[in-house]
Design a protein around this motif. Structure first.
Motif, PDB file in Angstrom:
ATOM      1  N   GLY A  87       0.817  -1.395  -0.080  1.00  0.00           N
ATOM      2  CA  GLY A  87      -0.089  -0.042   0.065  1.00  0.00           C
ATOM      3  C   GLY A  87       0.727   1.364   0.081  1.00  0.00           C
ATOM      4  O   GLY A  87       0.321   2.357  -0.062  1.00  0.00           O
ATOM      5  N   ASP A 101      -0.335   3.915  -2.302  1.00  0.00           N
ATOM      6  CA  ASP A 101      -1.567   4.529  -1.880  1.00  0.00           C
ATOM      7  C   ASP A 101      -1.738   5.572  -0.871  1.00  0.00           C
ATOM      8  O   ASP A 101      -2.729   6.265  -0.841  1.00  0.00           O
ATOM      9  CB  ASP A 101      -2.473   3.476  -1.486  1.00  0.00           C
ATOM     10  CG  ASP A 101      -2.630   2.100  -2.242  1.00  0.00           C
ATOM     11  OD1 ASP A 101      -2.717   2.269  -3.238  1.00  0.00           O
ATOM     12  OD2 ASP A 101      -2.929   0.985  -1.532  1.00  0.00           O
ATOM     13  N   GLN A 148       0.503  -2.453   6.870  1.00  0.00           N
ATOM     14  CA  GLN A 148       0.333  -1.868   5.354  1.00  0.00           C
ATOM     15  C   GLN A 148       0.345  -0.314   5.540  1.00  0.00           C
ATOM     16  O   GLN A 148       0.162   0.174   6.481  1.00  0.00           O
ATOM     17  CB  GLN A 148      -0.834  -2.358   4.690  1.00  0.00           C
ATOM     18  CG  GLN A 148      -2.217  -1.888   5.308  1.00  0.00           C
ATOM     19  CD  GLN A 148      -3.354  -2.422   4.657  1.00  0.00           C
ATOM     20  OE1 GLN A 148      -3.475  -3.876   4.567  1.00  0.00           O
ATOM     21  NE2 GLN A 148      -4.462  -1.788   4.301  1.00  0.00           N
ATOM     22  N   GLU A 158      -1.805   3.129   4.111  1.00  0.00           N
ATOM     23  CA  GLU A 158      -3.103   3.555   3.749  1.00  0.00           C
ATOM     24  C   GLU A 158      -2.947   4.873   3.290  1.00  0.00           C
ATOM     25  O   GLU A 158      -2.068   5.408   3.390  1.00  0.00           O
ATOM     26  CB  GLU A 158      -4.192   3.229   4.803  1.00  0.00           C
ATOM     27  CG  GLU A 158      -4.172   1.406   4.969  1.00  0.00           C
ATOM     28  CD  GLU A 158      -5.376   1.328   6.104  1.00  0.00           C
ATOM     29  OE1 GLU A 158      -5.992   2.167   6.416  1.00  0.00           O
ATOM     30  OE2 GLU A 158      -5.199  -0.003   6.630  1.00  0.00           O
ATOM     31  N   LYS A 159      -4.113   5.327   2.593  1.00  0.00           N
ATOM     32  CA  LYS A 159      -4.046   6.674   2.105  1.00  0.00           C
ATOM     33  C   LYS A 159      -3.759   7.889   3.332  1.00  0.00           C
ATOM     34  O   LYS A 159      -3.299   8.757   2.977  1.00  0.00           O
ATOM     35  CB  LYS A 159      -5.455   6.824   1.405  1.00  0.00           C
ATOM     36  CG  LYS A 159      -6.610   7.049   2.249  1.00  0.00           C
ATOM     37  CD  LYS A 159      -7.972   7.273   1.478  1.00  0.00           C
ATOM     38  CE  LYS A 159      -9.116   7.426   2.274  1.00  0.00           C
ATOM     39  NZ  LYS A 159     -10.322   7.979   1.404  1.00  0.00           N
ATOM     40  N   ARG A 206      -0.893   1.488   9.084  1.00  0.00           N
ATOM     41  CA  ARG A 206      -1.320   0.535  10.011  1.00  0.00           C
ATOM     42  C   ARG A 206      -0.543  -0.165  10.493  1.00  0.00           C
ATOM     43  O   ARG A 206       0.289  -1.061   9.602  1.00  0.00           O
ATOM     44  CB  ARG A 206      -2.577  -0.117   9.087  1.00  0.00           C
ATOM     45  CG  ARG A 206      -3.680  -0.928  10.112  1.00  0.00           C
ATOM     46  CD  ARG A 206      -4.863  -1.264   9.557  1.00  0.00           C
ATOM     47  NE  ARG A 206      -5.713  -0.243   8.768  1.00  0.00           N
ATOM     48  CZ  ARG A 206      -6.516   0.313   9.833  1.00  0.00           C
ATOM     49  NH1 ARG A 206      -6.762   0.189  10.892  1.00  0.00           N
ATOM     50  NH2 ARG A 206      -7.517   1.286   9.264  1.00  0.00           N
TER      51      ARG A 206
END
Length: 487
Positions: free
Chosen positions: A143, A146, A310, A312-313, A317
């Motif tokens: 990610g 992202d 991961q 995330e936008k 996390r």
């Protein structure tokens, strides 16, 4: 045009080679892939960048510097130092920038190189002064692409990104990550993601007073003394002797200093436990910091030890399910340390490629020469000493050795020299055996380790390296003969 020597790279080692080659009167050129000189100190401009070698020891032996502002020099001052030396010694006329060598092929009595523009260069000798830490390592984190904020690798710092008051994730706990945390903790809300705790050696980094610098300017003998300051040199020798045995008195002494630094600096027991390494001091490259423990205890700082699941936008996390929302992600994740001259295609005798020679791991006889690659010599190449001491010193020793190889290769009937395969095999066998038993091989993950888990570095003392660089053992080198035309 045919050159006596082609130097690849215009960082610390390339500039050093250029100065000596100019003094020797040889026809040479320095080819640099980037648009400016400097290597590591050009590429790295992140907040807090500082060398962990004392200023006056981090200079060329022939060019002391009176203008250092601190005991441990800031990165920008080091870059300024190299720019000044480059100009003072008139190396610009021998240097060509924006020239990335893509191919290098041995043609029997010389190397033919080709750059990204298709231009060719011919040289009897190639000196690879490309360094180790110049291919940034981008972590494979799910990610990462992202993330909607700014993502910055420490070796490609984007100074247009505002930092004040931002929530910043710093991934990586080597010296770079530690320095960035120290620099930003008072300016931003820092989240330091730690996979492995680090031993931090206590240091102070006071500024030199104007009176001290005036004394440096007026007293060259003092500057030369500081370059070879006996206590510093003795500490380097003690450390490089101590690494041979993880249980040595020297390593135990270092570990106690680091442990006391942690115990006395961090009051919160839970945080102190998170910062407690579970391996021997010296197994990873020691981190020198006067203020990291203070920085990570700032009210706006947080040390996060849960693994990253991961990106995330909105943030990072972790494995406990928590989303750490941040504005900026800093990747202090280091470099690909097995590259050296690669991705350049290097072809030696009998169409043998360097990729084939290094199909297992990169190596070079005494860090200088690879069998079947005549007159192709490395500075700070595979198995060179790395550690908490001056690589300038290492490069100067290596240049003294390489100079003798170049002169030997100029004898009548000699096309070039390369280490014998059996010499490299014996060197590697001895080196790997010592490395496995050293503190570097005592049970941690570090950038010193090759893909087989063996430290790919010089595992003996600095004085031994200095001794071995005094003169080549000529029976360990193949003297490739020039071809004689038959009438």
């Amino acid at each position: 045009m045919k050159y006596d020597v082609i130097v690849i790279g215009c960082g610390m080692s390339g500039i050093l080679a250029g100065i000596h080659l100019k003094n020797s009167g040889k026809k040479f050129i320095i080819l640099e892939k980037e648009k400016t000189l400097g290597g590591t100190w050009r590429d790295n401009t992140y907040p807090g960048l500082t060398c962990d070698v004392p200023s006056h020891a981090y200079t060329y032996s022939f060019e002391p510097n009176a203008e250092w502002t601190r005991v441990l020099p800031p990165g920008a001052e080091i870059q300024q130092y190299f720019e000044g030396v480059f100009e003072k010694y008139g190396i610009a006329e021998f240097a060509q920038f924006d020239t990335e060598i893509q191919k290098s092929e041995w043609k029997g009595d010389a190397w033919v190189l080709q750059d990204q523009h298709g231009k060719r260069y011919e040289g009897r000798v190639v000196v690879a002064a490309t360094g180790v830490l110049h291919h940034p390592n981008y972590p494979q984190i799910k990610g990462l692409q992202d993330f909607e904020g700014d993502t910055i690798h420490s070796a490609r710092w984007d100074h247009s990104v505002p930092l004040e008051g931002k929530k910043i994730a710093i991934i990586g706990t080597g010296s770079t990550g530690v320095q960035i945390v120290s620099a930003l903790a008072s300016r931003a809300k820092v989240r330091h993601f730690q996979r492995t705790a680090q031993w931090i050696f206590p240091v102070e980094n006071p500024a030199f007073t104007e009176e001290q610098r005036a004394e440096f300017r007026s007293n060259r003998d003092l500057l030369l003394y500081l370059q070879r300051e006996p206590t510093y040199l003795a500490n380097v020798e003690r450390f490089t002797e101590g690494v041979l045995d993880p249980n040595s008195e020297q390593i135990q002494e270092i570990q106690k200093l680091c442990q006391d630094n942690l115990d006395n600096s961090v009051q919160n027991p839970a945080l102190r436990q998170k910062l407690q390494p579970n391996y021997r001091a010296g197994c990873k490259r020691l981190i020198y910091s006067p203020d990291y423990y203070k920085a990570i205890q700032q009210p706006g700082s947080e040390l996060i030890t849960e693994g990253i699941s991961q990106i995330e936008k909105n943030g990072v996390r972790t494995s406990d399910g928590v989303l750490h929302e941040v504005d900026i992600i800093v990747l202090a994740t280091g470099f690909k340390t097995d590259r050296y001259v690669r991705p350049m295609d290097v072809t030696g005798l009998n169409s043998k490629t360097l990729e084939q020679a290094w199909s297992d791991v990169p190596t070079a006889y005494k860090s200088i020469s690879v069998p079947d690659f005549p007159n192709f010599y490395f500075m700070n190449g595979p198995t060179s000493p790395v550690g908490n001491f001056s690589l300038i010193d290492t490069s100067e020793m290596q240049w003294g050795y390489i100079t003798q190889l170049i002169e030997r290769g100029e004898q009548a009937g000699v096309a070039g020299l390369s280490a014998k395969p059996e010499a490299l095999a014996q060197y590697d066998q001895d080196r790997q055996q010592a490395a496995k038993g050293s503190v570097f091989g005592s049970g941690c993950s570090s950038w010193y380790l090759d893909k087989n888990g063996v430290p790919n570095t010089w595992p003996w003392s600095q004085s031994r390296f200095r001794q071995e660089m005094l003169a080549p053992v000529w029976q360990d080198y193949t003297h490739h003969q020039t071809e004689v035309a038959v009438a």
